[in-house]
Design a protein around this motif. Structure first.
Motif, mmCIF file in Angstrom:
data_model
loop_
_atom_site.group_PDB
_atom_site.id
_atom_site.type_symbol
_atom_site.label_atom_id
_atom_site.label_comp_id
_atom_site.label_asym_id
_atom_site.label_seq_id
_atom_site.Cartn_x
_atom_site.Cartn_y
_atom_site.Cartn_z
ATOM 1 N N GLY A 44 0.831 -1.194 0.000
ATOM 2 C CA GLY A 44 0.000 0.000 0.000
ATOM 3 C C GLY A 44 0.865 1.243 0.000
ATOM 4 O O GLY A 44 1.975 1.242 -0.538
ATOM 5 N N GLN A 45 0.364 2.311 0.616
ATOM 6 C CA GLN A 45 1.091 3.575 0.698
ATOM 7 C C GLN A 45 0.632 4.281 1.979
ATOM 8 O O GLN A 45 -0.567 4.239 2.316
ATOM 9 N N SER A 46 1.551 4.917 2.672
ATOM 10 C CA SER A 46 1.217 5.537 3.950
ATOM 11 C C SER A 46 1.775 6.959 4.025
ATOM 12 O O SER A 46 2.907 7.201 3.591
ATOM 13 N N PRO A 47 0.995 7.925 4.563
ATOM 14 C CA PRO A 47 -0.364 7.778 5.087
ATOM 15 C C PRO A 47 -1.414 8.219 4.074
ATOM 16 O O PRO A 47 -1.137 9.026 3.195
ATOM 17 N N ALA A 48 -2.623 7.699 4.227
ATOM 18 C CA ALA A 48 -3.744 8.217 3.435
ATOM 19 C C ALA A 48 -4.177 9.576 3.972
ATOM 20 O O ALA A 48 -4.490 10.488 3.208
ATOM 21 N N ALA A 58 3.928 10.384 0.697
ATOM 22 C CA ALA A 58 3.549 9.036 1.114
ATOM 23 C C ALA A 58 4.690 8.088 0.750
ATOM 24 O O ALA A 58 5.471 8.358 -0.172
ATOM 25 N N GLU A 59 4.797 6.999 1.487
ATOM 26 C CA GLU A 59 5.817 5.983 1.225
ATOM 27 C C GLU A 59 5.306 4.625 1.710
ATOM 28 O O GLU A 59 4.179 4.509 2.189
ATOM 29 N N HIS A 60 6.164 3.632 1.586
ATOM 30 C CA HIS A 60 5.806 2.280 1.996
ATOM 31 C C HIS A 60 7.065 1.565 2.465
ATOM 32 O O HIS A 60 8.125 2.163 2.526
ATOM 33 N N GLY A 61 6.934 0.305 2.792
ATOM 34 C CA GLY A 61 8.078 -0.491 3.206
ATOM 35 C C GLY A 61 7.870 -1.192 4.528
ATOM 36 O O GLY A 61 8.416 -2.257 4.765
ATOM 37 N N GLY A 62 7.089 -0.574 5.409
ATOM 38 C CA GLY A 62 6.931 -1.130 6.741
ATOM 39 C C GLY A 62 5.623 -1.860 6.956
ATOM 40 O O GLY A 62 5.067 -2.467 6.038
ATOM 41 N N ASN A 63 5.134 -1.764 8.183
ATOM 42 C CA ASN A 63 3.928 -2.493 8.551
ATOM 43 C C ASN A 63 2.860 -1.559 9.105
ATOM 44 O O ASN A 63 2.010 -1.971 9.895
ATOM 45 N N ALA A 64 2.903 -0.287 8.697
ATOM 46 C CA ALA A 64 1.825 0.627 9.052
ATOM 47 C C ALA A 64 0.535 0.143 8.393
ATOM 48 O O ALA A 64 0.571 -0.492 7.336
ATOM 49 N N PRO A 65 -0.613 0.426 8.995
ATOM 50 C CA PRO A 65 -1.879 -0.085 8.424
ATOM 51 C C PRO A 65 -2.074 0.266 6.961
ATOM 52 O O PRO A 65 -2.556 -0.574 6.177
ATOM 53 N N ASP A 66 -1.703 1.481 6.555
ATOM 54 C CA ASP A 66 -1.928 1.878 5.169
ATOM 55 C C ASP A 66 -0.938 1.229 4.212
ATOM 56 O O ASP A 66 -1.156 1.219 2.995
#
Length: 546
Positions: A344-348, A480-488
């Motif tokens: 996904g992508q964080s944060p929305a 926004a970014e990604h890579g971890g385990n945040a809900p988004d």
């Protein structure tokens, strides 16, 4: 915030996934029909596709082609990545059935303490190499060169290929050697007579690992590089989502060509692949774009801004073209069509965004866990470019986006490094922004249980999950970014469609690792032949009538 030397609250999804694998959860998994007689599987990964994106566009009727697939498919409303959400572990989940613990892929830029530098052809020097398998894996990047060719230069960059001792022999480690377990492509080719496989992704040479350890899993691996310079614009294809559409169009045409029984270029008649697919980048680029310029979402309910609206419409139209071609060639009735995402992508919710810079790296450097000047791994090359062959050996490494993967220069300092991180949890200009209930610092036995033993060389010594909406950057070009385990990052869209299925929604908590064994089961091939499936006990997706 919880320090996880024994347990992992931010990774509490593990318990739910274990329950689901054993058959327990609140769900509807009794279909009115089943997958039977499938001859092909088409997997489409849309970087950034959250479950909420899928639900919202179907409800708003802004993705009619995806909605039409859902009319003969199972939509999973609680599908999650297996702990990390970068593109490499995200795709490895879909293709191997495993998490980083078994497949061994943590990021496209990572570290391995057992490897030798590309220039050390005798494996006689120091060990510990910052492995970079991205756009610079193609030969265009040799000696820091410009990425001038769409195919990455049509060869590997030898300066990007580290070495390892294998049975006492110093041996190059290409991306396909780097992945630890086999892929669905390899199993299908081994088990099904005359089977053909194909894949198209964003990096021409870094994604060689989809071939699996044999190096021969994919018959038709499209060599396309998203970071190559488009001669029409003198920029790469990630500057704005409408430009990314042009890159993704190459993959749409590749799929259409393959449905027509040709190779991805359309030049040769080779037969329709048994398992094939591609990845889209347009939505991801639109999500990352600054909110002030129309990127991302307008609220916490994933209401799309102008760029995301346009990107979803584009992707839906692309899927419509694939479906239309399958129908035109009388293949739709025998093809399982899977729509999901690597991450996904964080944060929305843009109002929650925190960008204080890479305070994690700064803290590690200031306390001598990594070089104080940032001279470690590929951050310290002679040209300033990655994979020019001059990176430093044995330095440790830190990789961060909205997660922090830490390979310490001296692993014996793990306990003291965790203590330093604990003392600086605050979300300040110098703190690591990991003081909330959903943040975590994972190390020791809990990390080994989830991701493997760092002493084996590949697994990070520490994994930091900051508060949701924290990105370790000061970049003004992305929100926004990604890579971890945040809900988004981790809660993804997942749809399995087939004309033999009736529309259903399944609320079982599932992992994207379950896609790989489901692909094989759809083709009546034993999912247990996937090494990650056997190692991790990965189950097929529920509700498909198997």
């Amino acid at each position: 915030m919880n320090v996880q030397s024994h347990a992992a609250p931010a990774l509490s999804l593990i318990a739910a996934l274990t329950l689901a694998a054993c058959g327990g959860s609140n769900h509807n998994d009794t279909p009115a029909s089943a997958i039977a007689g499938a001859q092909h599987v088409l997997l489409v990964s849309i970087d950034g596709l959250h479950q909420q994106d899928l639900a919202n566009c179907v409800a708003a009727k802004t993705c009619p082609n995806i909605a039409a697939l859902a009319n003969n498919g199972v939509t999973y409303t609680n599908a999650f990545t297996p702990g990390l959400s970068d593109s490499f572990p995200g795709l490895a989940a879909l293709l191997t059935g495993g998490s980083p613990k078994s497949a061994g892929l943590f990021y496209d830029v990572s570290y391995d303490r057992t490897l030798y530098a590309p220039s050390d052809s005798q494996c006689s020097g120091a060990q510990g190499w910052n492995v970079v398998f991205d756009e610079t894996t193609g030969i265009d990047a040799m000696n820091g060169g410009a990425l001038t060719h769409l195919d990455g230069g049509d060869a590997f960059n030898p300066q990007a290929i580290p070495n390892a001792k294998v049975n006492g022999v110093c041996t190059p480690v290409y991306p396909h050697n780097y992945i630890k377990t086999n892929t669905v492509f390899e199993v299908v080719k081994q088990q099904m007579a005359n089977a053909r496989t194909a894949w198209a992704d964003k990096h021409a040479w870094g994604y060689d690992w989809v071939n699996g350890p044999s190096g021969k899993g994919v018959d038709d691996l499209a060599r396309t590089e998203i970071n190559s310079i488009d001669p029409a614009t003198q920029s790469d294809y990630t500057d704005v989502y409408t430009h990314t559409e042009l890159f993704d169009n190459l993959h749409v045409q590749a799929i259409v060509n393959q449905i027509d029984g040709k190779d991805s270029t359309g030049a040769s008649s080779v037969g329709v692949p048994t398992v094939f697919g591609t990845n889209f980048q347009t939505l991801s680029v639109a999500q990352k774009a600054p909110n002030a310029s129309g990127g991302g979402y307008t609220d916490a309910q994933f209401t799309p801004g102008p760029q995301v609206t346009g990107a979803i419409a584009y992707v839906d139209g692309a899927i419509g073209k694939m479906v239309a071609e399958l129908k035109a060639k009388n293949l739709f009735a025998s093809t399982v069509f899977i729509v999901t995402s690597k991450h996904g992508q964080s944060p929305a919710d843009h109002t929650m965004l925190v960008k204080n810079g890479d305070t994690l790296a700064a803290l590690l450097q200031a306390n001598n866990y990594l070089d104080p000047n940032g001279d470690y791994g590929q951050a310290a090359t002679k040209t300033g470019s990655l994979n020019d062959g001059s990176g430093l050996v044995g330095t440790g490494f830190e990789q961060s986006d909205d997660v922090g993967l830490i390979w310490l220069r001296d692993p014996s300092q793990t306990t003291s490094a965790v203590a330093t991180l604990q003392a600086n949890l605050g979300c300040t200009k110098t703190g690591i922004c990991a003081d909330g209930a959903q943040a975590s610092i994972l190390s020791g036995a809990a990390l080994a249980a989830k991701f493997g033993d760092p002493a084996q060389g590949r697994t990070p010594d520490i994994i930091v999950q900051p508060n949701p909406a924290v990105i370790y950057t000061s970049s003004k070009s992305k929100d926004a970014e990604h890579g971890g385990n945040a809900p988004d990052d981790s809660h993804l869209g997942l749809l399995v469609a087939y004309p033999g299925l009736k529309s259903a929604t399944n609320a079982t908590t599932v992992s994207t690792t379950q896609v790989a064994p489901t692909i094989l089961k759809s083709l009546n091939v034993n999912p247990g032949l996937l090494q990650s499936v056997a190692a991790e006990g990965t189950q097929v997706l529920p509700g498909l009538g198997f």
